[in-house]
Design a protein around this motif. Structure first.
Motif, short mmCIF file in Angstrom:
data_model
loop_
_atom_site.label_atom_id
_atom_site.label_comp_id
_atom_site.label_asym_id
_atom_site.label_seq_id
_atom_site.Cartn_x
_atom_site.Cartn_y
_atom_site.Cartn_z
N ARG A 188 0.84 -1.19 0.00
CA ARG A 188 0.00 0.00 0.00
C ARG A 188 0.88 1.24 0.00
NH1 ARG A 188 -5.08 -0.96 1.95
NH2 ARG A 188 -5.49 1.14 1.13
N PHE A 189 0.62 2.15 -0.92
CA PHE A 189 1.45 3.36 -0.99
C PHE A 189 0.62 4.62 -1.16
CE2 PHE A 189 0.89 1.69 -5.26
CZ PHE A 189 0.59 2.80 -6.01
N GLU A 190 -0.71 4.49 -1.09
CA GLU A 190 -1.58 5.64 -1.35
C GLU A 190 -1.42 6.76 -0.32
OE1 GLU A 190 -2.51 2.54 -1.22
OE2 GLU A 190 -3.30 2.00 -3.20
N GLU A 191 -0.95 6.42 0.89
CA GLU A 191 -0.74 7.44 1.91
C GLU A 191 0.67 8.00 1.88
OE1 GLU A 191 -1.89 5.98 5.70
OE2 GLU A 191 -4.02 5.94 5.22
N GLY A 192 1.44 7.60 0.89
CA GLY A 192 2.77 8.16 0.71
C GLY A 192 3.88 7.25 1.19
N LEU A 193 5.02 7.34 0.50
CA LEU A 193 6.20 6.57 0.85
C LEU A 193 7.41 7.50 0.89
CD1 LEU A 193 5.95 3.43 -1.49
CD2 LEU A 193 5.53 3.49 0.96
N LEU A 194 8.34 7.16 1.75
CA LEU A 194 9.66 7.78 1.72
C LEU A 194 10.64 6.71 1.25
CD1 LEU A 194 11.55 10.19 2.42
CD2 LEU A 194 11.92 9.06 4.62
N VAL A 195 11.29 6.95 0.13
CA VAL A 195 12.26 6.00 -0.40
C VAL A 195 13.66 6.56 -0.16
CG1 VAL A 195 13.17 4.93 -2.49
CG2 VAL A 195 10.71 5.10 -2.15
N VAL A 196 14.48 5.79 0.54
CA VAL A 196 15.86 6.18 0.81
C VAL A 196 16.76 5.39 -0.13
CG1 VAL A 196 17.67 6.38 2.55
CG2 VAL A 196 15.26 6.56 3.23
N CYS A 197 17.54 6.08 -0.94
CA CYS A 197 18.39 5.39 -1.91
C CYS A 197 19.60 6.26 -2.22
CB CYS A 197 17.62 5.10 -3.20
SG CYS A 197 17.02 6.56 -4.06
N ASP A 198 20.54 5.69 -2.96
CA ASP A 198 21.68 6.49 -3.38
C ASP A 198 21.28 7.27 -4.63
OD1 ASP A 198 21.84 4.80 -5.55
OD2 ASP A 198 23.55 3.67 -4.80
N GLY A 199 22.24 7.79 -5.36
CA GLY A 199 21.92 8.66 -6.49
C GLY A 199 21.74 7.96 -7.81
N SER A 200 21.55 6.64 -7.81
CA SER A 200 21.38 5.90 -9.05
C SER A 200 20.20 6.45 -9.86
CB SER A 200 21.15 4.42 -8.75
OG SER A 200 20.64 3.75 -9.89
N LYS A 201 20.48 6.89 -11.08
CA LYS A 201 19.41 7.44 -11.91
C LYS A 201 18.38 6.39 -12.27
CE LYS A 201 22.23 11.15 -13.88
NZ LYS A 201 22.81 11.75 -15.10
N GLY A 202 18.84 5.15 -12.47
CA GLY A 202 17.92 4.08 -12.82
C GLY A 202 16.94 3.79 -11.69
#
Length: 239
Positions: free
Chosen positions: A54-68
């Motif tokens: 479920r993502f309708e209430e929003g997600l925070l995605v933590v990642c490096d700078g990979s453009k892909g």
């Protein structure tokens, strides 16, 4: 399945992690990939949705700078996602362009800027460093400027003081990657991809059982509300 935070990283085995209701980490999915191609990551994320992420209430995605990775995340989750880019990766990418005699000085300056809890102060100091670097190394300056706002997402949400230690870098997923390598290093011969996948799955189950709660986990409901508020503001601005 409701994810408050989604975290993933780009290595040969890409892993997606979230927080469960008891605020402990849960390892959700992985793929075997030797590239950072957005199509591979997109397929991984779409499988999570098929499994009722479920993502309708929003997600925070933590990642490096990979453009892909960033491209895949934005294509799959669209207006329901905020990205927090890893500050450690950003800092190290910047100083990699600099001469050895000034690397440590700018490593400290960038880190001190990120240590600021106030969004405007942190961004102001980083913009000053960008201007300084223009006269020293234009590539380093451009590296710091690229995606800068996404390295300050938790600052902008007003929660970097409470949750910054856990959610401004990809350290928590890097620890999983190290654990996978440690468990798999004694296997000297891989018969096929299926064998590798089974071993990775076993390693992840073992690692998940020993994971601890996020630091300041009691602030996660506050983070959820901040994400929802930020996403609504973005929708108003777009409209």
């Amino acid at each position: 399945m409701t994810a408050e935070i989604l975290i993933e990283n780009d290595i040969n085995t890409k892993v997606v992690k979230k927080y469960k209701r008891d605020k402990r980490y849960s390892l959700l999915e992985f793929i075997q990939s030797t590239t950072e191609n957005s199509l591979a990551v997109k397929g991984l994320l779409q499988r999570l949705i098929e499994r009722d992420l479920r993502f309708e209430e929003g997600l925070l995605v933590v990642c490096d700078g990979s453009k892909g990775i960033i491209k895949a995340v934005k294509e799959v989750f669209g207006e329901y996602v905020l990205i927090q880019r890893c500050q450690w990766h950003k800092r190290e990418n910047v100083v990699s362009y600099l001469n050895e005699e000034i690397k440590e000085r700018y490593r400290r300056k960038i880190q001190l800027a990120y240590y600021e809890h106030d969004y405007k102060k942190a961004k102001g100091k980083l913009l000053e460093i960008i201007e300084e670097l223009k006269d020293i190394n234009l590539s380093a300056s451009r590296s710091l400027e690229e995606g800068l706002e996404e390295t300050l997402t938790l600052h902008r949400l007003g929660l970097v003081e409470e949750l910054g230690k856990s959610l401004t870098t990809t350290n928590i997923i890097e620890n999983v990657n190290s654990g996978i390598s440690r468990i798999l290093r004694n296997v000297k011969f891989w018969r096929n991809s299926s064998m590798r996948a089974r071993w990775i799955a076993i390693a992840l189950v073992d690692l998940e059982q020993r994971m601890k709660r996020i630091k300041s986990y009691r602030k996660l409901p506050k983070l959820r509300e901040a994400i929802k508020k930020e996403l609504r503001l973005k929708e108003i601005l777009v409209a």
